[in-house]
Design an enzyme around this catalytic site. Sequence first.
Site, PDB file in Angstrom:
ATOM      1  N   GLU A 163      -6.556   7.874   2.909  1.00 23.92           N
ATOM      2  CA  GLU A 163      -6.368   8.414   4.072  1.00 23.92           C
ATOM      3  C   GLU A 163      -7.795   9.506   4.215  1.00 23.92           C
ATOM      4  OE1 GLU A 163      -2.714  10.316   3.912  1.00 23.92           O
ATOM      5  OE2 GLU A 163      -1.697   8.447   4.000  1.00 23.92           O
ATOM      6  N   GLU A 170       1.057  -0.910   3.546  1.00 18.55           N
ATOM      7  CA  GLU A 170       2.174  -0.039   3.554  1.00 18.55           C
ATOM      8  C   GLU A 170       3.250  -0.332   4.329  1.00 18.55           C
ATOM      9  OE1 GLU A 170       1.606   3.817   2.475  1.00 18.55           O
ATOM     10  OE2 GLU A 170      -0.503   3.644   1.418  1.00 18.55           O
TER      11      GLU A 170
END
Length: 579
Positions: free
Chosen positions: A350, A457
Amino acid sequence: MKMKVEQPGACTLLLATLLLLISGLRVRAIPYDHSVTTECLVEPQRARYEGGIVVNPGFDQNLRGWTVNGKGVVEERISKEGNRFVVARNRTHPLDSFSQRIRLEKGKLYSFSAWVQLSEGTEIVSVVIRTNRSELVRGGHVIAQHGCWTLLKGGIVANLPSSAEILFESQNTEVELWVDSVSLQPFTKTEWRSHQDYNIERVRKRNVRFQILHTNETTLEGTTVLINQIRSGFPFGCCINHNILTSKDYQTWFASRFKYTTFTNEMKWYSTEIKQGEENYTIADAMLAFTKQHNIAVRGHNIFWNNPTQQPQWVKSLSSEELQKAAEKRLNSVVSRYKGELIAWDVVNENLHFSFFEDKLGRNASAEYYSKAYKLDQKPIMFMNEYNAIEYSGDKAVIPDKYKKKLEEILSYPGSEGISVGIGLQGHFVSGQPNLAYMRCVLDSLATTKLPIWLTEVSVDKGPNQADHVEEILREAYAHPAVEGIITFSGPAIAGFKDMQLVDENFHNTPVGDVVDKLLNEWKSGSVQAKADSRGFVDVSLFHGDYDVTVIHPVIKSSKTLNLSVKKQAPQEIVQIHI
């Protein structure tokens, strides 16, 4: 005048003539244009789909169909080459521009495109759909610039029938906003599914021709060919957590279905070094031993996490100098420990949304970690891994242009020559209808990098029709030519998976589990039996993967068994078998 551009290619032309047999009716599918022009052009291309439902898409009829939105001045201009376009100036609000009223039909998916330019500088320009309930839905974004035209591509899904407006948004109201070649093309769900089915046949399967010959080179008509797929060529997996170590049922359930996985938390820094200097890889090592035993490939998740709240507690108070030493130790430790055993690493998780390491150690911190990790272990692909890129169209932090810019920084960092990098898209969807049109356009744009793209994910929050939405998302991802792998963040109830359970406490499938099992079966060839024709040929279309092939002739009582790997290469492979 606008540039006339050739059609995207033979695949699009084939799709344009594809006929689907649906409920006994032959339905012609409208083609979808996957192409994305990344160059900034002197003149814009013509409107895609001839503008779709947009009136006067190229402003050849002055401003017919377009009105002023908000304050400011809207006018038509003509370039030196004779091209007409629209300009919004003297703006005071980001949405001050021009608009056109449209009608959205419930259940349809809409592909948007336009060419945009600014009078100066660079700025994100977004397309915004305003519904009759005054809801603002952002459908796509691009970094526009001065001096040339940039393609803005996006998409929306109509959850309700509604009158709506097409708007354009630019935060910098000091600059003029120029737009041309606007298109909004609707697709029915049947047409959208036809695009997926076509792509699956084209990019996930391969035609294989077997020729059965006797040792004297004569063909053997009537020979039986038994083909059994033993491993899929497309990585479709599921995460696991530490609970798998203590549950035989969990182990059996998982190993019978999946050959690819990610550990949810067990490799993360806050799990392996809770106290400074006390590393403990016991759980991660045991989980890796389980995956090795069952020939399951593992994505490493993660070396670092750029979110300041997701650091080991002791890391948060370190000085910059102390953090640099601790991070160096962490990277060397975890990458060296699992060298050669992983297929991928999420290197700095991220790092578009957050900047913990850049804030502490300098703007090149992430790029340096990618380079160092690759030098320690060149086997795994080094992934960026971000959320909201495909699941939420309103997050400008992760638009494709910013993703690509960060990748360029990583690849251009000194010493990063030859590094293998990948694009990780987490895919944490909220409940409700997913915006598959936006998801597809983002994948189209990121595909221009030619880098491997994985959904890493995938999860969908609980809500009405959760299983249907899971299937829609997984099918969209699998069908896209640029996607090379999918991992879901889901699992059994006993392992603590609450939002997206695949099985309950007794390991009975949930509706979402039924969907996953259905797709696992649908996307493999399974067992195929066929007989050779008079020339000894057997023609089959097989999903990519590994196969056991057995050939039996009923008369000469001879048989032969061989292994076959079907890969994404030439359109057809010819396999000669002598028995």
